[in-house]
Design a protein around this motif. Structure first.
Motif: not given
Length: 154
Positions: A25, A55, A102-104, A137-138, A141
């Protein structure tokens, strides 16, 4: 359960992980994860990929925000280069990549598409009295969805 066998005394340990993914991040928390990934990687036989997911904004076409996304990507690449130079001394080959979405989901998709052996992911400490709050949380996930091992660094 099959008993574990011990390595032969003269056997050289083989590579543990050939491709380690370190999602970032772009904060300092990633530094610990990258240091651990560098330790787990095998010199001259492994690569570490830093990946940052930008994102995207739902409801707007990607093309409408392309200049904005390009600026974010350029800043991300620069930050990942600085991080890699600061943390990784010799050893594994370090690459960086930027994904969108989407991050995850994108972290998991990137790992599957690039034959990643291990994901080393920075995570925050969980407050035992508020465990349910941290399930979204990422890192949680990714830990659940990834098809390869995931190591959370706190």
């Amino acid at each position: 359960m099959k008993p574990r066998t011990r390595p032969k005394p003269n056997a050289k340990p083989g590579p543990r992980f050939h491709h380690v993914l370190v999602p970032t991040d772009l904060t300092e928390r990633t530094e610990k994860a990258l240091q651990l990934a560098n330790t787990l990687a095998v010199v001259d036989a492994s690569r570490i990929t830093l990946v940052h997911v930008i994102e995207t904004i739902e409801g707007l076409r990607f093309d409408e925000l392309r200049p904005f996304y390009r600026r974010l990507e350029k800043k991300a690449q620069s930050a990942m280069s600085r991080l890699a130079r600061r943390v990784v001394a010799g050893g594994a080959q370090v690459e960086s990549a930027v994904a969108y979405g989407r991050r995850a989901e994108e972290i998991v998709n990137f790992a599957a598409a690039h034959d990643v052996d291990l994901i080393v992911l920075a995570s925050h400490r969980v407050n035992p009295s508020r465990v349910n709050r941290d399930w979204g949380t990422i890192s949680y996930k990714v830990g659940i969805l990834a098809q390869c091992p995931v190591l959370l660094v706190k």
